[in-house]
Scaffold this motif. Structure first.
Motif, short mmCIF file in Angstrom:
data_model
loop_
_atom_site.label_atom_id
_atom_site.label_comp_id
_atom_site.label_asym_id
_atom_site.label_seq_id
_atom_site.Cartn_x
_atom_site.Cartn_y
_atom_site.Cartn_z
N VAL A 1 41.38 -99.92 19.38
CA VAL A 1 40.17 -99.55 20.11
C VAL A 1 39.27 -100.77 20.31
N TYR A 2 38.77 -100.92 21.53
CA TYR A 2 37.73 -101.92 21.80
C TYR A 2 36.40 -101.21 21.98
N TRP A 3 35.37 -101.76 21.33
CA TRP A 3 34.02 -101.21 21.45
C TRP A 3 33.06 -102.40 21.45
N GLU A 4 32.29 -102.50 22.48
CA GLU A 4 31.36 -103.62 22.63
C GLU A 4 30.41 -103.72 21.43
N THR A 5 29.95 -104.94 21.14
CA THR A 5 29.06 -105.16 20.02
C THR A 5 27.74 -105.78 20.47
N THR A 6 26.76 -105.73 19.58
CA THR A 6 25.47 -106.40 19.80
C THR A 6 25.63 -107.89 19.48
N PRO A 7 24.62 -108.71 19.77
CA PRO A 7 24.73 -110.14 19.46
C PRO A 7 24.99 -110.44 18.00
N LEU A 8 24.57 -109.57 17.09
CA LEU A 8 24.80 -109.79 15.66
C LEU A 8 26.04 -109.07 15.14
N GLY A 9 26.85 -108.54 16.07
CA GLY A 9 28.15 -108.00 15.68
C GLY A 9 28.19 -106.54 15.32
N ARG A 10 27.09 -105.82 15.49
CA ARG A 10 27.11 -104.38 15.24
C ARG A 10 27.77 -103.67 16.42
N THR A 11 28.46 -102.57 16.14
CA THR A 11 28.98 -101.74 17.22
C THR A 11 27.82 -101.28 18.09
N LEU A 12 27.97 -101.44 19.41
CA LEU A 12 26.87 -101.12 20.31
C LEU A 12 26.40 -99.68 20.16
N GLY A 13 27.34 -98.77 20.00
CA GLY A 13 26.97 -97.38 19.71
C GLY A 13 26.63 -96.57 20.93
#
Length: 302
Positions: free
Chosen positions: A179-191
Motif C-alpha cells: 500500500v502507498y499512502w502519502e505522508t506529511t513533511p515529517l513522515g506521518r501518514t497524511l490520513g
C-alpha cells in the motif's frame, strides 16, 4: 446478475468520467462495469474512512478515547496567548470534535493547495497555532486538517504511522498489499487523502464495513466502532447526498446508506438494508450526478 446496461448508458450519455464500478450483494459480485483499466488510483478523502478504522483499533487497545484532547498528546505546544476562554484553545479539541468535523474553524486548514505550499513543516504546530472561530462541537465544517490531526494523534498514541499500524490489522487481512499512502513533511501518514488502491480493493473495504468489521471469521475492527463511526453524529447543510448528516469520517446518504467519499467521484457506498456495497472510481467534478445514476439505475434492482 445485475443489469448495468442502463447505468453504463446514462454515465456515457451524461459525459461523466467514471473509471469503473463494482456492485456486491451478500458478499458476492453482482455486477461491474470497467470504463477503464482498474489500476490503483489516489482515493482522496476516502482515505479519511480508513483513518477512522485506526481510531477504532486504538480505542479498543485503550490508547485513545473519544475524549482525548490534542493537548494530552502534544503538551509541548503552548496555549494560544490572549485566549482567555479555555474552550476556544485548539489544544482543548477532542478526538470526537475532529472525527465529526466540528473543530470550530470557519476556514479549515490544510486544503490541498495549502499543503503543497505551506512553509511550516510541523503541521501539528501549525494547526495548534490557529485560533478557533467558534466553540467546538457546535457546527459541521468539512476539514481535511481535522483528519491530519487525527492521524497525528493515532501515531503519537500507538507509536507508528497510521499506514504501518493498519498494514497487519486491516490491509494484509483484506489482501491489500504494498500500500502507498502519502505522508506529511515529517513522515506521518497524511490520513485525510493520499491512499492509493483500486476499485476492487475498495469494494473489499466496503464489504468489511457491511460485515461490521468481520472478515473471514476474524473481527478486524470492533463491530461497535463500525456502528458508531457510520452512524449520524452531526447535522450538516448541503444538497441531496451532502446534506444527510456526517458520522466519524463517513457521510450519510439518502436511500438508508452511508459512504466513504473522495473528491472527483471515488465512492464506497454501503447499503445495510440491501446487504450491498457499491464501489466507484472516477475523475469527475459532478459527483452527485454519479450518485443520481446509482440511485436511479442500480438501487431499484437490489
Amino acid at each position: 446478475m445485475l443489469n448495468l446496461t442502463s447505468f453504463e448508458t446514462l454515465i456515457r450519455e451524461s459525459g461523466l468520467n467514471v473509471f469503473g464500478i463494482r456492485v456486491l450483494q451478500q458478499g458476492k459480485l453482482l455486477g461491474k462495469v470497467a470504463f477503464a483499466e482498474d489500476v490503483r488510483r489516489i482515493q482522496h478523502s476516502i482515505s479519511k474512512s480508513f483513518t477512522a478504522m485506526a481510531v477504532g483499533l486504538a480505542i479498543e487497545e485503550g490508547k485513545l478515547s473519544l475524549d482525548t484532547k490534542l493537548k494530552d498528546l502534544f503538551p509541548e505546544y503552548p496555549p494560544l496567548p490572549g485566549v482567555t476562554d479555555d474552550s476556544m484553545q485548539p489544544g482543548e479539541l477532542t478526538l470526537y470534535d475532529l472525527l465529526r468535523m466540528s473543530s470550530g474553524h470557519d476556514n479549515p486548514p490544510f486544503w490541498a493547495e495549502e499543503r503543497a505550499t505551506l512553509p511550516e513543516k510541523d503541521w501539528v504546530k501549525h494547526y495548534l497555532s490557529l485560533p478557533l472561530d467558534r466553540v467546538p462541537g457546535e457546527k459541521f465544517m468539512y476539514s481535511s486538517g481535522d483528519t491530519i490531526m487525527i492521524s497525528a494523534m493515532i501515531q503519537e498514541a500507538v507509536g507508528e504511522t497510521v499506514k504501518d499500524y493498519l498494514v497487519p490489522r486491516l490491509f494484509a487481512p483484506l489482501g491489500i498489499h504494498d500500500v502507498y499512502w502519502e505522508t506529511t513533511p515529517l513522515g506521518r501518514t497524511l490520513g485525510c487523502a493520499g491512499l492509493v488502491i483500486n476499485t476492487e480493493e475498495l469494494s473489499r473495504f466496503g464489504q468489511l464495513m457491511l460485515q461490521r468489521g468481520q472478515w473471514e471469521g476474524k473481527q478486524l475492527i470492533p463491530a461497535e466502532w463500525i456502528d458508531y463511526a457510520t452512524g449520524k453524529r452531526i447535522d450538516n447543510d448541503g444538497p441531496a447526498d451532502w446534506g444527510q448528516g456526517y458520522g466519524c469520517q463517513f457521510w450519510m446518504c439518502t436511500h438508508q446508506a452511508y459512504r466513504a467519499d473522495g473528491a472527483y467521484g471515488q465512492f464506497c457506498i454501503v447499503l445495510p438494508d440491501k446487504q450491498a456495497v457499491i464501489a466507484i472510481n472516477s475523475q469527475e467534478e459532478n459527483m452527485q450526478g454519479i450518485l443520481n445514476a446509482v440511485w436511479s439505475e442500480i438501487w431499484p434492482q437490489l
